[in-house]
Design a protein around this motif. Structure first.
Motif, mmCIF file in Angstrom:
data_model
loop_
_atom_site.group_PDB
_atom_site.id
_atom_site.type_symbol
_atom_site.label_atom_id
_atom_site.label_comp_id
_atom_site.label_asym_id
_atom_site.label_seq_id
_atom_site.Cartn_x
_atom_site.Cartn_y
_atom_site.Cartn_z
ATOM 1 N N ALA A 317 0.597 -1.329 0.008
ATOM 2 C CA ALA A 317 -0.102 0.045 0.092
ATOM 3 C C ALA A 317 0.754 1.125 0.121
ATOM 4 O O ALA A 317 0.312 2.374 0.287
ATOM 5 C CB ALA A 317 -0.908 0.033 1.179
ATOM 6 N N LEU A 319 2.952 2.319 2.375
ATOM 7 C CA LEU A 319 2.824 3.059 3.726
ATOM 8 C C LEU A 319 4.422 3.017 4.336
ATOM 9 O O LEU A 319 4.854 1.861 4.309
ATOM 10 C CB LEU A 319 1.860 2.480 4.619
ATOM 11 C CG LEU A 319 0.357 2.676 4.210
ATOM 12 C CD1 LEU A 319 -0.455 1.207 4.976
ATOM 13 C CD2 LEU A 319 -0.148 3.923 4.506
ATOM 14 N N ASN A 390 -4.668 2.807 4.529
ATOM 15 C CA ASN A 390 -4.615 3.307 3.114
ATOM 16 C C ASN A 390 -5.435 4.595 3.096
ATOM 17 O O ASN A 390 -5.096 5.675 2.643
ATOM 18 C CB ASN A 390 -5.062 2.394 2.138
ATOM 19 C CG ASN A 390 -4.377 2.819 0.637
ATOM 20 O OD1 ASN A 390 -3.542 3.520 0.738
ATOM 21 N ND2 ASN A 390 -4.580 1.781 -0.363
ATOM 22 N N ASP A 391 -6.608 4.325 3.720
ATOM 23 C CA ASP A 391 -7.775 5.284 3.487
ATOM 24 C C ASP A 391 -7.345 6.628 4.277
ATOM 25 O O ASP A 391 -7.303 7.742 3.898
ATOM 26 C CB ASP A 391 -8.951 4.892 4.163
ATOM 27 C CG ASP A 391 -10.057 5.914 4.320
ATOM 28 O OD1 ASP A 391 -10.497 6.569 3.464
ATOM 29 O OD2 ASP A 391 -10.596 5.981 5.521
ATOM 30 N N TRP A 393 -4.257 7.485 5.224
ATOM 31 C CA TRP A 393 -3.004 8.187 4.554
ATOM 32 C C TRP A 393 -3.454 9.006 3.765
ATOM 33 O O TRP A 393 -3.088 10.343 3.436
ATOM 34 C CB TRP A 393 -2.073 7.196 4.120
ATOM 35 C CG TRP A 393 -0.727 7.136 4.974
ATOM 36 C CD1 TRP A 393 0.325 7.484 4.701
ATOM 37 C CD2 TRP A 393 -0.776 6.767 6.497
ATOM 38 N NE1 TRP A 393 1.507 7.430 5.584
ATOM 39 C CE2 TRP A 393 0.561 7.268 6.728
ATOM 40 C CE3 TRP A 393 -1.572 6.208 7.342
ATOM 41 C CZ2 TRP A 393 1.102 6.790 7.992
ATOM 42 C CZ3 TRP A 393 -1.086 6.061 8.413
ATOM 43 C CH2 TRP A 393 0.417 6.317 8.867
ATOM 44 N N THR A 394 -4.771 8.470 2.672
ATOM 45 C CA THR A 394 -5.154 9.415 1.671
ATOM 46 C C THR A 394 -5.869 10.795 2.372
ATOM 47 O O THR A 394 -5.468 11.851 1.760
ATOM 48 C CB THR A 394 -6.050 8.524 0.726
ATOM 49 O OG1 THR A 394 -5.347 7.601 0.377
ATOM 50 C CG2 THR A 394 -6.506 9.405 -0.341
ATOM 51 N N ARG A 395 -6.540 10.439 3.097
ATOM 52 C CA ARG A 395 -7.404 11.552 3.806
ATOM 53 C C ARG A 395 -6.683 12.733 4.284
ATOM 54 O O ARG A 395 -7.029 13.681 4.169
ATOM 55 C CB ARG A 395 -8.518 10.902 4.808
ATOM 56 C CG ARG A 395 -9.691 10.529 4.015
ATOM 57 C CD ARG A 395 -10.914 10.830 4.852
ATOM 58 N NE ARG A 395 -11.340 9.510 5.576
ATOM 59 C CZ ARG A 395 -12.097 9.291 6.629
ATOM 60 N NH1 ARG A 395 -12.791 10.343 7.064
ATOM 61 N NH2 ARG A 395 -12.320 8.137 7.047
ATOM 62 N N ASP A 397 -3.482 13.084 3.781
ATOM 63 C CA ASP A 397 -2.365 13.368 2.933
ATOM 64 C C ASP A 397 -0.913 13.116 3.666
ATOM 65 O O ASP A 397 -0.217 14.176 3.816
ATOM 66 C CB ASP A 397 -2.633 14.931 2.572
ATOM 67 C CG ASP A 397 -1.719 14.999 1.398
ATOM 68 O OD1 ASP A 397 -1.327 14.230 0.594
ATOM 69 O OD2 ASP A 397 -1.243 16.379 1.078
ATOM 70 N N ARG A 400 3.927 9.169 1.843
ATOM 71 C CA ARG A 400 3.969 7.557 1.799
ATOM 72 C C ARG A 400 5.488 7.258 0.856
ATOM 73 O O ARG A 400 6.382 8.060 0.799
ATOM 74 C CB ARG A 400 3.164 7.310 0.456
ATOM 75 C CG ARG A 400 1.583 7.326 1.070
ATOM 76 C CD ARG A 400 0.672 6.838 -0.307
ATOM 77 N NE ARG A 400 -0.708 7.094 0.163
ATOM 78 C CZ ARG A 400 -1.553 6.220 0.444
ATOM 79 N NH1 ARG A 400 -1.063 4.727 0.387
ATOM 80 N NH2 ARG A 400 -2.956 6.324 0.938
ATOM 81 N N ARG A 402 7.151 4.582 -1.916
ATOM 82 C CA ARG A 402 6.770 3.758 -3.375
ATOM 83 C C ARG A 402 6.251 2.504 -3.007
ATOM 84 O O ARG A 402 6.789 1.597 -2.325
ATOM 85 C CB ARG A 402 7.769 3.733 -4.305
ATOM 86 C CG ARG A 402 7.224 3.767 -5.866
ATOM 87 C CD ARG A 402 8.225 4.152 -6.584
ATOM 88 N NE ARG A 402 9.710 3.304 -6.561
ATOM 89 C CZ ARG A 402 9.783 2.367 -7.228
ATOM 90 N NH1 ARG A 402 9.075 1.880 -8.179
ATOM 91 N NH2 ARG A 402 10.959 1.454 -7.206
#
Ligand code: PMP
Length: 408
Positions: A317, A319, A390-391, A393-395, A397, A400, A402
């Motif tokens: 993912a 992370l 994952n959610d 980290w996206t929300r 921002d 991350r 690779r």
């Protein structure tokens, strides 16, 4: 006279630094470990605990719970006194024998926690060695630092796991007696000390060694004797300290070593002498846990498998986990506020409990989520964890790395 403003100011200072701590109030579910009920502001909710130090789920193991229940029924709830004054139960004596055997030592000594065993154990040992210089790894746990401080001897701190620096300090201490204090598995970075090399140096420079195996007992070595057992260096270490509260799933701490050293600590350590002994039921439960893990590799193997799967899922993912050779999986956030926010969203929206780890537990700028998979975090829970992180980290921002092509 009220001094309340001092306390309020002190707490406010923590709030300003975003270091004010809150703890989730949970009810562990022994039959459905690692699930628990969280008393959320909106009412009770089922969550999955991903940050427990009950690393192998032994706190819910039937043999351990049954030993505690049976012994409490037979012996009552408490110990009834200090070890010296009526608290020296048969159960605690058996536990000390079990611990000595676990680490291949002549004797063991039990304390009310791992914290106390380090603080009072180290300070007493160094006070009993005239002119002792204590040489301590810079990342040692607070309880060891406290032991060194209370010992009142000259101290020298070596850079984390840095053998060259350790050797320099050993040389600088000259002919004086020396105690090297270090851990096997470091709890926050999840790395491991170069044990054999530290033993080589200790032997070369005539130093005594004190090893904290708190995050390794039960989990490493063929009988759960820790990393020293796994690496075949147990006999080269003078004092091995551990806890009964993490992989063994109960509570309490201990040191093991030569009879003469244990006898001296028993006789001089205030944190051993002037406090009520662990209750027989606790001692019996801990003994049941140690005995079980001496014979069974099933929990250790299961944990290793699930840890590898969590690491692979996080890597896939993208992370930013810190790579570790152990069961500890730190996911780096690098900011106290963001770390707390990530933890809050995981709990409130994904029913996942991972306590944020902030300064002073770790240095500023290295704030993290510390994930500790157990054999009971099954593949479904792992997939849920990876998706939730994952959610988050996206929300939020968050940074991350690779993503690898590894399995999820
Ligand atoms: N040593 C280390 C390295 C620890 O991380 C801890 C607790 N987190 C302790 C000692 C103290 O052990 P206990 O929790 O049994 O007091």
């Amino acid at each position: 006279m009220s001094y309340d403003h001092f306390f309020a100011d002190a707490v406010d200072a923590l709030r300003r630094e975003r270091r004010y701590r809150t703890f989730a109030e949970i009810e562990r579910n022994a039959e459905r470990f690692p699930r628990a009920t969280w008393h959320s502001p909106g009412g009770p909710r089922e969550i999955v605990v991903w940050c427990s130090n009950d690393y192998l789920g032994m706190g819910s193991h039937p043999a351990v719970v049954e030993a505690m229940r049976e012994t409490a029924l037979l012996r009552g709830a408490g110990a009834g006194g200090t070890r010296n004054i009526s608290g020296n139960s048969h159960e605690i004596v058996m536990l000390e024998r079990e611990l000595a055997d676990l680490h291949g030592k002549e004797a063991g000594l039990v304390f009310t926690s791992g914290y106390v065993s380090n603080a009072t154990g180290i300070s007493t040992i160094v006070r009993l060695i005239p002119e002792c210089v204590v040489i301590s790894d810079e990342l040692n746990h607070n309880s060891m630092i406290e032991g060194v401080r209370q010992g009142g001897r000259q101290k020298a701190i070596f850079r984390h796991n840095d053998l060259g620096h350790l050797e320099e300090l050993l040389q600088a201490a000259g002919d004086r007696p020396k105690l090297i204090v270090f851990e096997s598995v470091y709890s926050m970075d999840g790395d491991i000390a170069p044990m054999a090399e530290i033993c080589d140096l200790a032997e070369r420079y005539g130093a005594m060694t004190y090893l904290d195996e708190v995050h390794a007992v039960g989990m490493y070595g063929p009988r759960g004797g820790g990393v020293a057992e796994r690496d075949g260096v147990m006999h080269r270490i003078d004092v091995i300290e551990g806890t009964l509260g993490k992989a063994f799933g109960v509570v309490g701490g201990y040191i093991t070593g030569k009879q003469v050293v244990m006898d001296a600590v028993r006789s001089y350590a205030p944190g051993f002498i002037f406090t009520t002994a662990l209750p027989p039921a606790i001692a019996a439960a801990a003994t049941a846990s140690i005995r079980h893990l001496k014979l069974s590799g099933q929990e250790r193997d299961g944990q290793r498998r699930q840890v590898a799967k969590v690491k692979a899922a996080l890597a896939a993912a993208g992370l930013p986990q810190m790579e570790t050779p152990t069961h500890i999986v730190p996911v780096m956030v690098g900011d106290a506020k963001a770390c707390k926010a990530a933890s809050d969203v995981l709990l409130a929206e994904h029913n996942i409990y991972i306590q944020p780890i902030n300064y002073p537990t770790v240095p500023r700028g290295t704030e993290r989520l510390r994930i500790t998979p157990t054999p009971f975090h099954d593949d479904k829970l792992i997939a849920h964890l990876a998706g939730a992180l994952n959610d988050v980290w996206t929300r939020l921002d968050l940074p991350r790395v690779r993503a690898t092509g590894g399995e999820r």
